[in-house]
Design a protein around this motif. Structure first.
Motif, PDB file in Angstrom:
ATOM      1  N   ALA A  74     -17.735  47.081  47.488  1.00 28.57           N
ATOM      2  CA  ALA A  74     -17.828  45.609  47.697  1.00 28.57           C
ATOM      3  C   ALA A  74     -18.975  44.876  47.797  1.00 28.57           C
ATOM      4  N   LEU A  75     -19.923  45.331  48.589  1.00 28.01           N
ATOM      5  CA  LEU A  75     -21.278  44.822  48.872  1.00 28.01           C
ATOM      6  C   LEU A  75     -21.950  44.661  47.517  1.00 28.01           C
ATOM      7  N   GLY A  77     -20.451  44.294  44.571  1.00 26.36           N
ATOM      8  CA  GLY A  77     -19.878  43.178  43.877  1.00 26.36           C
ATOM      9  C   GLY A  77     -20.115  41.862  44.425  1.00 26.36           C
ATOM     10  N   VAL A  78     -20.436  41.606  45.522  1.00 17.92           N
ATOM     11  CA  VAL A  78     -20.910  40.412  46.360  1.00 17.92           C
ATOM     12  C   VAL A  78     -22.193  40.020  45.454  1.00 17.92           C
ATOM     13  N   LEU A  81     -21.970  39.018  42.037  1.00 17.02           N
ATOM     14  CA  LEU A  81     -21.235  37.816  41.935  1.00 17.02           C
ATOM     15  C   LEU A  81     -22.429  36.671  42.256  1.00 17.02           C
ATOM     16  N   ARG A  82     -23.197  36.880  43.241  1.00  8.77           N
ATOM     17  CA  ARG A  82     -24.312  35.972  43.709  1.00  8.77           C
ATOM     18  C   ARG A  82     -24.990  35.765  42.768  1.00  8.77           C
TER      19      ARG A  82
END
Length: 87
Positions: A74-75, A77-78, A81-82
């Motif tokens: 998830a990290l 992925g974030v 996205l950023r």
């Protein structure tokens, strides 16, 4: 127990079969010469069935991704996205 009718009954009693399918939200199996030939169902039930199949297909694709290692945390992925959206 599924409702099974002959093709003759379907042809001669279409309105009744149609009403039964809509009311019960269950399919009717039609036979021709005693052998399964068609499945008749109301449009709402059909659309729900197709939506369920679409969800199952998506889940199967996700499962394959997990099994084949095409995942990230998830990290990650974030972070991606950023980076992509300049946040």
């Amino acid at each position: 127990m599924p409702k099974t009718i002959s093709s003759t009954t379907l042809r001669n009693g279409y309105n009744e079969v149609s009403a039964w399918c809509r009311e019960k939200q269950e399919p009717v199996f039609a036979t021709k010469n005693g052998v399964g030939d068609l499945v008749v169902m109301d449009i709402e039930s059909y659309e729900q069935l197709m939506a369920r199949l679409d969800v199952l297909k998506t889940l199967a694709e996700g499962y394959r991704d997990v099994v084949e290692g095409r995942t990230h945390s998830a990290l990650e992925g974030v972070v991606r996205l950023r980076e992509e959206f300049g946040l």
